[in-house]
Design a protein around this motif. Structure first.
Motif, PDB file in Angstrom:
ATOM      1  N   TRP A 138       0.840  -1.197   0.000  1.00 37.31           N
ATOM      2  CA  TRP A 138       0.000   0.000   0.000  1.00 37.31           C
ATOM      3  C   TRP A 138       0.872   1.242   0.000  1.00 37.31           C
ATOM      4  N   ALA A 139       0.270   2.333  -0.451  1.00 32.94           N
ATOM      5  CA  ALA A 139       1.010   3.576  -0.633  1.00 32.94           C
ATOM      6  C   ALA A 139       1.399   4.181   0.712  1.00 32.94           C
ATOM      7  N   ILE A 140       2.232   5.217   0.649  1.00 29.77           N
ATOM      8  CA  ILE A 140       2.737   5.814   1.883  1.00 29.77           C
ATOM      9  C   ILE A 140       1.993   7.097   2.245  1.00 29.77           C
ATOM     10  N   ASP A 141       0.841   7.333   1.608  1.00 33.57           N
ATOM     11  CA  ASP A 141       0.083   8.536   1.929  1.00 33.57           C
ATOM     12  C   ASP A 141      -0.633   8.367   3.267  1.00 33.57           C
ATOM     13  N   ALA A 142      -1.054   9.484   3.838  1.00 32.68           N
ATOM     14  CA  ALA A 142      -1.649   9.477   5.175  1.00 32.68           C
ATOM     15  C   ALA A 142      -2.929   8.653   5.227  1.00 32.68           C
ATOM     16  N   ALA A 143      -3.751   8.729   4.184  1.00 26.69           N
ATOM     17  CA  ALA A 143      -5.016   7.992   4.186  1.00 26.69           C
ATOM     18  C   ALA A 143      -4.777   6.482   4.218  1.00 26.69           C
ATOM     19  N   SER A 144      -3.813   6.006   3.436  1.00 26.62           N
ATOM     20  CA  SER A 144      -3.505   4.571   3.427  1.00 26.62           C
ATOM     21  C   SER A 144      -2.956   4.124   4.769  1.00 26.62           C
ATOM     22  N   ARG A 145      -2.147   4.973   5.371  1.00 30.07           N
ATOM     23  CA  ARG A 145      -1.577   4.638   6.675  1.00 30.07           C
ATOM     24  C   ARG A 145      -2.669   4.567   7.745  1.00 30.07           C
ATOM     25  N   GLU A 146      -3.612   5.484   7.707  1.00 26.57           N
ATOM     26  CA  GLU A 146      -4.717   5.450   8.666  1.00 26.57           C
ATOM     27  C   GLU A 146      -5.558   4.193   8.496  1.00 26.57           C
ATOM     28  N   ARG A 147      -5.771   3.783   7.241  1.00 25.89           N
ATOM     29  CA  ARG A 147      -6.524   2.544   7.005  1.00 25.89           C
ATOM     30  C   ARG A 147      -5.776   1.343   7.563  1.00 25.89           C
ATOM     31  N   ALA A 148      -4.446   1.352   7.429  1.00 22.11           N
ATOM     32  CA  ALA A 148      -3.653   0.235   7.947  1.00 22.11           C
ATOM     33  C   ALA A 148      -3.756   0.153   9.468  1.00 22.11           C
ATOM     34  N   TRP A 149      -3.713   1.307  10.146  1.00 23.21           N
ATOM     35  CA  TRP A 149      -3.881   1.286  11.606  1.00 23.21           C
ATOM     36  C   TRP A 149      -5.282   0.804  11.976  1.00 23.21           C
ATOM     37  N   ALA A 150      -6.281   1.229  11.215  1.00 21.53           N
ATOM     38  CA  ALA A 150      -7.643   0.762  11.476  1.00 21.53           C
ATOM     39  C   ALA A 150      -7.738  -0.748  11.274  1.00 21.53           C
ATOM     40  N   ASP A 151      -7.057  -1.267  10.254  1.00 23.21           N
ATOM     41  CA  ASP A 151      -7.065  -2.710  10.000  1.00 23.21           C
ATOM     42  C   ASP A 151      -6.401  -3.477  11.143  1.00 23.21           C
ATOM     43  N   VAL A 152      -5.345  -2.897  11.718  1.00 24.85           N
ATOM     44  CA  VAL A 152      -4.694  -3.537  12.867  1.00 24.85           C
ATOM     45  C   VAL A 152      -5.682  -3.688  14.017  1.00 24.85           C
ATOM     46  N   LEU A 153      -6.421  -2.620  14.321  1.00 27.55           N
ATOM     47  CA  LEU A 153      -7.367  -2.654  15.439  1.00 27.55           C
ATOM     48  C   LEU A 153      -8.522  -3.609  15.158  1.00 27.55           C
ATOM     49  N   ILE A 154      -9.007  -3.615  13.919  1.00 29.48           N
ATOM     50  CA  ILE A 154     -10.093  -4.535  13.557  1.00 29.48           C
ATOM     51  C   ILE A 154      -9.631  -5.976  13.697  1.00 29.48           C
ATOM     52  N   THR A 155      -8.432  -6.264  13.185  1.00 28.61           N
ATOM     53  CA  THR A 155      -7.883  -7.621  13.271  1.00 28.61           C
ATOM     54  C   THR A 155      -7.701  -8.049  14.719  1.00 28.61           C
ATOM     55  N   ALA A 156      -7.208  -7.135  15.555  1.00 33.54           N
ATOM     56  CA  ALA A 156      -6.947  -7.459  16.957  1.00 33.54           C
ATOM     57  C   ALA A 156      -8.216  -7.833  17.709  1.00 33.54           C
ATOM     58  N   GLN A 157      -9.350  -7.319  17.262  1.00 36.06           N
ATOM     59  CA  GLN A 157     -10.603  -7.590  17.965  1.00 36.06           C
ATOM     60  C   GLN A 157     -11.307  -8.856  17.473  1.00 36.06           C
ATOM     61  N   THR A 158     -10.716  -9.527  16.476  1.00 42.51           N
ATOM     62  CA  THR A 158     -11.271 -10.791  16.002  1.00 42.51           C
ATOM     63  C   THR A 158     -10.717 -11.948  16.826  1.00 42.51           C
ATOM     64  N   HIS A 159     -11.329 -13.117  16.667  1.00 40.69           N
ATOM     65  CA  HIS A 159     -10.855 -14.298  17.391  1.00 40.69           C
ATOM     66  C   HIS A 159      -9.414 -14.625  17.003  1.00 40.69           C
ATOM     67  N   ALA A 160      -9.120 -14.572  15.700  1.00 37.93           N
ATOM     68  CA  ALA A 160      -7.766 -14.891  15.239  1.00 37.93           C
ATOM     69  C   ALA A 160      -6.748 -13.866  15.718  1.00 37.93           C
ATOM     70  N   GLY A 161      -7.208 -12.633  15.959  1.00 36.52           N
ATOM     71  CA  GLY A 161      -6.288 -11.574  16.371  1.00 36.52           C
ATOM     72  C   GLY A 161      -6.135 -11.431  17.864  1.00 36.52           C
ATOM     73  N   GLY A 162      -6.844 -12.259  18.637  1.00 33.52           N
ATOM     74  CA  GLY A 162      -6.677 -12.228  20.083  1.00 33.52           C
ATOM     75  C   GLY A 162      -7.884 -11.773  20.874  1.00 33.52           C
ATOM     76  N   ASN A 163      -8.990 -11.426  20.177  1.00 34.30           N
ATOM     77  CA  ASN A 163     -10.203 -10.962  20.877  1.00 34.30           C
ATOM     78  C   ASN A 163      -9.914  -9.806  21.832  1.00 34.30           C
ATOM     79  N   TRP A 164      -9.136  -8.846  21.363  1.00 34.95           N
ATOM     80  CA  TRP A 164      -8.782  -7.708  22.207  1.00 34.95           C
ATOM     81  C   TRP A 164      -9.981  -6.785  22.421  1.00 34.95           C
ATOM     82  N   PRO A 165     -10.232  -6.354  23.655  1.00 36.71           N
ATOM     83  CA  PRO A 165     -11.175  -5.251  23.870  1.00 36.71           C
ATOM     84  C   PRO A 165     -10.436  -3.929  23.681  1.00 36.71           C
ATOM     85  N   LEU A 166     -11.171  -2.880  23.363  1.00 36.77           N
ATOM     86  CA  LEU A 166     -10.526  -1.577  23.216  1.00 36.77           C
ATOM     87  C   LEU A 166      -9.965  -1.089  24.546  1.00 36.77           C
ATOM     88  N   ASP A 167     -10.671  -1.402  25.620  1.00 34.37           N
ATOM     89  CA  ASP A 167     -10.213  -1.047  26.961  1.00 34.37           C
ATOM     90  C   ASP A 167      -9.948  -2.343  27.719  1.00 34.37           C
TER      91      ASP A 167
END
Length: 259
Positions: A76-105
């Protein structure tokens, strides 16, 4: 006589214009000099155009080549919008069963080693394309490991720290403090509104150190462009910004401490 006078006036104007341009150029060069006034010395707070000049050409070539490899691997590109989507994808993945079922708090005492590993690998996969893990295996070095608790080397560390054996220690005491949309945390230029988001960014910070340690061990040990400010010199600053969008290497404590 009139012709000679016109020639004198023209020459005078040309000389004056040249002098003005010289002064303007001198002012521009002074504005681009590092704040320290010493071109070879890094100081915290320098802007990118200032500290980037302190990286030796050979090391800069290695860093740029590495960055090109990362950009190709993560896809993915190095622009700010792509980077923000990547961080959002990290948080979404983390909250799935495969990602560890993380709560936000969360409370640090409720977090398992498996969850920490999953979150670290998610950050590494989305932002480094898996190349860091591949390099570690290639060099037969200890795999990345994340532990929640107190860093035995630096018990007063802010959020986290990396050791030579690729272990990242996360300071559990700091994560007992509240982080929310009404009580946010500024992590190196990113406004975090949950503990999970702050922890993910902290792991990104430590992965920059892991990149230098495992890809460029000589820089990690001796480079004047890396080791200043407790290994937060120009090379760290450049990688931290280009890889994760972080500016600086400190977090503003915008939240209160829960009783």
């Amino acid at each position: 006589m009139a012709g000679q006078l016109q020639l004198v006036i023209a020459c005078t104007l040309a000389a004056a214009s040249g002098l003005v341009l010289w002064f303007l150029e001198q002012g521009r060069e002074r504005r681009q000099e590092p704040k320290s006034g010493c071109p070879g010395r890094y100081e915290r707070g320098m802007r990118e155009r200032e500290y980037i000049r302190l990286i030796p050409p050979g090391e800069m070539q290695l860093v740029r080549s590495f960055l090109r490899s990362i950009y190709n691997a993560r896809g993915w590109a190095i622009d700010a919008a792509s980077r923000e989507r990547a961080w959002a994808d990290v948080l979404i993945t983390a909250q799935t069963h495969a990602g560890g079922n993380w709560p936000l708090d969360f409370q640090p005492s409720d977090i398992t080693s498996e969850q920490l590993q999953s979150l670290c690998l998610a950050v590494e996969r989305f932002f480094l394309g898996g190349l860091l893990s591949a390099q570690i295996r290639k060099c037969c070095r200890p795999l990345l490991k994340v532990e929640m608790g107190v860093d035995p080397r630096d018990p007063h560390s802010w959020l986290s720290g990396l050791h030579e054996d690729n272990t990242i220690y996360v300071n559990a005491n700091r994560l007992r403090e509240s982080i929310s949309d009404v009580n946010p945390m500024d992590f190196e230029g990113t406004l975090c509104v949950s503990k999970l988001e702050a922890l993910a960014h902290a792991l990104g910070h430590e992965l920059v150190h892991a990149v230098v340690l495992n890809f460029f061990p000589e820089m990690d040990a001796t480079s004047p462009a890396y080791i200043p400010d407790d290994k937060h010199g120009p090379i760290f600053m450049l990688l931290n910004k280009r890889l994760f969008g972080h500016t600086g290497h400190a977090s503003r404590r915008l939240f209160t401490v829960d009783g």
